[in-house]
Design an enzyme around this catalytic site. Structure first.
Site, mmCIF file in Angstrom:
data_model
loop_
_atom_site.group_PDB
_atom_site.id
_atom_site.type_symbol
_atom_site.label_atom_id
_atom_site.label_comp_id
_atom_site.label_asym_id
_atom_site.label_seq_id
_atom_site.Cartn_x
_atom_site.Cartn_y
_atom_site.Cartn_z
ATOM 1 N N GLU A 1 0.819 -1.228 0.000
ATOM 2 C CA GLU A 1 0.000 0.000 0.000
ATOM 3 C C GLU A 1 0.850 1.274 0.000
ATOM 4 O O GLU A 1 0.627 2.180 0.811
ATOM 5 C CB GLU A 1 -0.949 0.003 1.204
ATOM 6 N N GLU B 1 -5.646 -8.201 -0.517
ATOM 7 C CA GLU B 1 -6.361 -7.903 0.736
ATOM 8 C C GLU B 1 -7.811 -7.658 0.375
ATOM 9 O O GLU B 1 -8.120 -6.724 -0.382
ATOM 10 C CB GLU B 1 -5.775 -6.677 1.449
HETATM 11 O O1 AHR Z 1 -5.333 -5.875 6.912
HETATM 12 C C1 AHR Z 1 -5.199 -4.752 7.744
HETATM 13 C C2 AHR Z 1 -4.444 -3.619 7.073
HETATM 14 O O2 AHR Z 1 -5.205 -3.131 6.013
HETATM 15 C C3 AHR Z 1 -3.122 -3.961 6.430
HETATM 16 O O3 AHR Z 1 -2.063 -3.918 7.335
HETATM 17 C C4 AHR Z 1 -2.962 -2.873 5.407
HETATM 18 O O4 AHR Z 1 -2.206 -3.282 4.296
HETATM 19 C C5 AHR Z 1 -4.386 -2.498 5.048
HETATM 20 O O5 AHR Z 1 -4.588 -1.139 5.107
#
Ligand code: AHR
Length: 508
Positions: free
Chosen positions: A178, A296
């Site tokens: 990210e 994610e």
């Molecule tokens: O999954 C929780 C968080 O969400 C992770 O650390 C990050 O990559 C995202 O913002």
């Protein structure tokens, strides 16, 4: 949709409408050094079920039952401040460090060697992320050497001395996490990140040209830089990477119909990312195809107290963080998100449910106590177990629903998989109406004669029912007695807010 009689969704399932293979990597998950995911999640040496390496075997068993394929590690936001060297070598000599991302202390009892051991025991593939926040190409190359070179170099010999004779052969590597987000340690603009990712990828490919590398895409479709970020990053990295990442979380703000639009929103995010990738491909006149790693995704009630990190002088080890308790409706959303990922299997080549244990997770644990399944466990485990072979695109004519800011999306979200070797087709379907049942009326003559092997539905009169450690089993996927297959037609009643799986035997 508001009739007392169930409205119908007409569907055609035909074996020639193929999208691509069912990819095992669609069923990945994520273990981050965050809250209790690692400590008292996968690792708790004092626990009665702990094995010789300190891993909770109750969690290992649930991980296997969940059917997880790939597990991304060690972050997440955590990785952007991580020194991997802190987590290797004699445990008593490892430093405790501040984890700035989650305002916690990491005792470094678990590092890449322990995680590789855990992955082997869980039967999952490790997907490793490197720190491109506070660190750069050199440290990523050092980690690759430590993990994958069998021996004869400083870092690989160090790994051997630490007990792992052969390299781990990790194929998938995330080039940071990210990096488009201002919350990220070492956040960069697209050009700064693109150049760093390209340098890192170039070096990594000199060590092993066949690695599968993932460049950071956008951390949400709502990011102001979404689109332009992909264009600039891929312009720098197109020939050096295989995948670009996508992250997306969904929250229930109290409007159930809006919450049920999650799969529809993910679908449109994927279509947009594909457009941005293919724009760069076209401008570069490249023959190569970059695809998506949706590494994610989940329901995350981010604005609730559960996600509040410690502050001030408080830097706890393994605090209770992001421990969302999921409803049946959340599980229906998770089932729909998996359907969406499968439907896009031509371009989504890998995905990771974030996360695996305790932290926005399908598996929960009590320190020193029980491990239990959240509602979201069920659609994931069943889809992972039964989706196989080829993904079929369905022709769908469905009533529309609207919720909150999202207008006119189909009540039915569905996909089918066809395993010709096994002689089985499986239909996964979600009724996204918050209020009304839906009749599924599918033309299946193209599959030949079919017989229903199993039909289960996950729903509840109260869609806000939540599993707990004391009662995680009173609402489970149950047999759907309405499902019939006859004369080339498959029919089923899908209750409001429901996820279903129908397995069909293809009769020869
Ligand atoms: O999954 C929780 C968080 O969400 C992770 O650390 C990050 O990559 C995202 O913002």
């Amino acid at each position: 949709m508001s009739t007392s009689e169930s409205a119908a969704a007409k569907v055609t399932i035909d074996p020639s409408f193929t999208v691509g293979p069912v990819r095992r990597r669609t069923f990945g998950a994520f273990v981050e050094h965050l809250g209790r995911c690692v400590y008292t999640g996968i690792f708790e040496p004092e626990h009665t079920t702990a094995d010789e390496d300190g891993f909770r075997t109750d969690v290992l068993e649930l991980t296997r039952e969940l059917g997880v394929s790939t597990v991304r590690y060690p972050g997440g936001n955590f990785v952007s401040g991580y020194r991997w060297e802190d987590g290797v070598g004699p445990v008593e000599q490892r430093p405790a460090r501040l984890d700035l991302a989650w305002h916690s202390t990491d005792p470094n009892l678990v590092g890449v060697d322990e995680f590789a051991k855990w992955s082997a025991k869980a039967g999952v593939e490790t997907m490793m992320a490197v720190n491109l926040g506070t660190r750069g190409a050199q440290e990523a190359l050092d980690l690759l050497e430590y993990c994958n070179i069998d021996g004869g170099t400083a870092f690989s010999d160090q790994r051997k001395a630490n007990g792992a004779e052969s390299g781990y052969g990790i194929r998938m590597w995330c080039l940071g996490n990210e990096m488009d987000g201002p919350w990220q340690i070492g956040h960069k603009n697209a050009l700064e990140y693109g150049r760093l990712a390209a340098d890192t990828a170039r070096g990594m490919r000199m060590i092993d040209p066949d690695l599968e590398l993932v460049a950071c895409g956008s951390s949400a479709p709502t990011m102001p830089t979404f689109g332009e970020w992909e264009r600039v990053v891929l312009t720098e990295t197109y020939d050096l990477v295989d995948l670009v990442s996508a992250h997306q979380y969904f929250e229930d703000f109290g409007d159930l119909q809006e919450h049920l639009a999650a799969g529809h929103k993910m679908d449109s995010f994927i279509r947009d990312i594909v457009a941005h990738i293919d724009h760069v491909k076209s401008v570069k006149k490249s023959k190569k195809q970059v695809n998506i790693s949706f590494d994610e995704w989940n329901v995350w009630h981010m604005s609730r107290g559960e996600s509040k990190a410690p502050s001030g002088q408080d830097w706890p080890v393994a605090p209770v963080l992001l421990e969302d308790i999921y409803t049946v409706a959340d599980a229906v959303v998770v089932g729909d998100l998996l359907i969406t990922l499968l439907r896009n299997t031509d371009r989504v080549h890998s995905a990771s449910l974030a996360q695996l244990v305790n932290v926005i997770a399908p598996i929960m644990t009590e320190p020193g106590g029980r491990a239990w399944k959240q509602t979201t466990f069920h659609p994931f485990a069943l889809t992972s177990r039964h989706a196989a072979g080829t993904v079929l695109q369905l022709a769908v004519e469905s009533p529309l629903v609207s919720g909150g800011k999202t207008a006119d999306f189909t009540a039915l979200s569905a996909v089918a998989t066809l395993d010709a070797d096994k002689g089985e087709a499986v239909v996964f379907a979600v009724n996204r109406s918050a209020t009304d049942a839906l009749m599924l009326d599918a033309a299946v003559a193209g599959l030949g004669n079919v017989k229903v092997i199993e039909a289960v539905t996950y729903a509840n009169k109260d869609p806000y029912w939540q599993a707990t450690a004391d009662d995680s089993t009173s609402v489970l996927p149950a047999q759907n007695g309405s499902v019939k297959a006859d004369g080339g037609r498959l029919t089923a009643e899908l209750p409001a807010v429901s996820w279903s799986m129908i397995r069909l035997a293809l009769e020869s």
